[in-house]
Motif scaffolding. Structure first.
Motif, PDB file in Angstrom:
ATOM      1  N   ARG A  24       0.834  -1.206   0.000  1.00 12.35           N
ATOM      2  CA  ARG A  24       0.000   0.000   0.000  1.00 12.35           C
ATOM      3  C   ARG A  24       0.871   1.260   0.000  1.00 12.35           C
ATOM      4  N   GLU A  25       0.487   2.238  -0.792  1.00 13.25           N
ATOM      5  CA  GLU A  25       1.272   3.467  -0.890  1.00 13.25           C
ATOM      6  C   GLU A  25       0.807   4.539   0.082  1.00 13.25           C
ATOM      7  N   ALA A  26      -0.473   4.517   0.430  1.00 14.65           N
ATOM      8  CA  ALA A  26      -1.029   5.507   1.347  1.00 14.65           C
ATOM      9  C   ALA A  26      -2.105   4.847   2.199  1.00 14.65           C
ATOM     10  N   VAL A  27      -2.076   5.137   3.488  1.00 13.99           N
ATOM     11  CA  VAL A  27      -3.018   4.529   4.423  1.00 13.99           C
ATOM     12  C   VAL A  27      -3.546   5.605   5.371  1.00 13.99           C
ATOM     13  N   SER A  28      -4.844   5.637   5.561  1.00 15.18           N
ATOM     14  CA  SER A  28      -5.451   6.559   6.513  1.00 15.18           C
ATOM     15  C   SER A  28      -5.869   5.793   7.765  1.00 15.18           C
TER      16      SER A  28
END
Length: 373
Positions: A149-153
């Motif tokens: 994953r490149e971006a995680v919130s």
């Protein structure tokens, strides 16, 4: 009697000293129920088969596994971030060697289904340092093994991976538009603020981070830089503060003052006008540095009722930003690890002393001659 002494010494060194060391770690506080606890693991670089013996690999694996388990129990994180260089020979290992490295890694750093984990590639994982080229095959092999994953919130924070090795980061279509109540955290194996370049400027101006976590240099530092709120570009020189465990030359009075403090914890207010970068030291005793450790971060919205002020006297706040202009507060702590090299040297001295004692106990005549001169 001697056998009993040997057992006691081994038990003390291999188990008791690690639990005693945990008592030195700072407590990980949450100022409110919304806080996010993070454990930061940098440069474990589990040893490879090409250059290291079985004994060296076995001992290093045990050291990492014991300390990681203790750190997990101490922090109780919701998120664990591995900041790259997971394997020492990841970029040069054959498929068979890589498979064995992968099995060892997940045996050392056991995943918890209740904890989110993010992995970053380092130059020892995919190449990029010296003559080790980054190739598509190396990168794909890494992506298949670890989280891609490149971006995680998570809660009120967005974590975005930045790769200075390949000069890549997620497109603006993937990441969310910065919001007033969201803190943006960049994750990079290689440091960003100390590396002035066109790529770093693009990252800062487009992604607009409040905080950066990095690794690679195996030491513990804090950097900050003044940023123009509208453009996101650095408008002032960055500052450097060693966060303990550093033996580098300190050129500024502020840095010397920070180095002299005994606290292992710091407090930072996060806003739009200053970018903070925390460099996490290696957790491996084989990286040629005298200080190893894990980083623990607690990220929390700035409480309007001032709950976090109760902790200010317990922390060393190195930033200069006004808390009234901030929206998040970061509590960062270093959990330093025991020196394995010191323990191994102790074993050598203990064995030598034991052999000396046995020799004279078993040889009364030799003992008598030694006393007479």
């Amino acid at each position: 009697m001697i056998l009993s002494l040997v057992v006691v010494v081994i038990f003390y060194v291999e188990y008791v000293t690690y639990y005693i060391n945990v008592l030195k770690w700072p407590s990980i506080k949450c100022p409110n129920s919304e806080c996010l606890k993070i454990l930061l693991v940098a440069d474990p670089q589990i040893l490879g088969e090409k250059t290291e013996s079985f004994i060296a690999r076995w001992d290093s694996d045990r050291y990492l596994a014991k300390n990681f388990k203790l750190a997990m129990n101490h922090v109780k994180p919701e998120l664990v971030i591995f900041l790259g260089d997971l394997m020492d020979e990841g970029s040069i290992a054959s498929e068979e060697e890589y498979t064995r490295l992968k099995v060892r890694f997940f045996k050392i750093f056991k995943e918890d289904e209740n904890v989110q984990i993010l992995y970053l590639p380092g130059d020892n994982d995919i190449g990029g340092e010296g003559n080790e080229r980054v190739t598509q095959l190396k990168y794909e092999r890494y992506q298949k093994t670890f989280d891609g994953r490149e971006a995680v919130s998570i809660k009120f924070a967005e974590f975005i991976k930045v790769n200075r090795i390949t000069e890549s980061y997620p497109s603006l279509k993937i990441v969310n538009t910065p919001k007033a109540n969201i803190s943006r955290v960049l994750l990079s194996h290689l440091p960003l603020l100390p590396a002035s370049s066109g790529f770093v400027e693009r990252v800062l101006s487009q992604l607009r981070p409040h905080l950066i976590f990095s690794a690679h240099d195996h030491k513990s530092f804090h950097f900050d830089a003044d940023v123009d709120v509208k453009s996101g570009r650095i408008v002032g020189h960055y500052h450097v503060f060693p966060l303990g465990g550093s033996d580098v030359a300190l050129k500024t009075a502020a840095a010397r003052k920070a180095q002299g403090k005994t606290s292992f914890s710091w407090m930072f207010y996060l806003g739009d006008s200053i970018v903070h970068e925390i460099m996490v030291p290696t957790c491996s005793y084989r990286m040629g540095v005298p200080y190893m450790g894990f980083g623990a971060a607690t990220l929390s919205p700035l409480a309007t009722e001032g709950v976090e002020i109760a902790y200010e006297d317990e922390y060393d706040s190195v930033d200069s930003i006004n808390r009234e202009n901030s929206k998040m507060v970061l509590y960062y702590s270093m959990m330093w690890l025991p020196s394995r090299l010191f323990q191994l040297k102790f074993y050598v001295y203990f064995v030598a002393a034991t052999v000396f004692m046995v020799f004279f106990l078993k040889c009364p005549i030799c003992n008598l001659r030694f006393i007479r001169g």
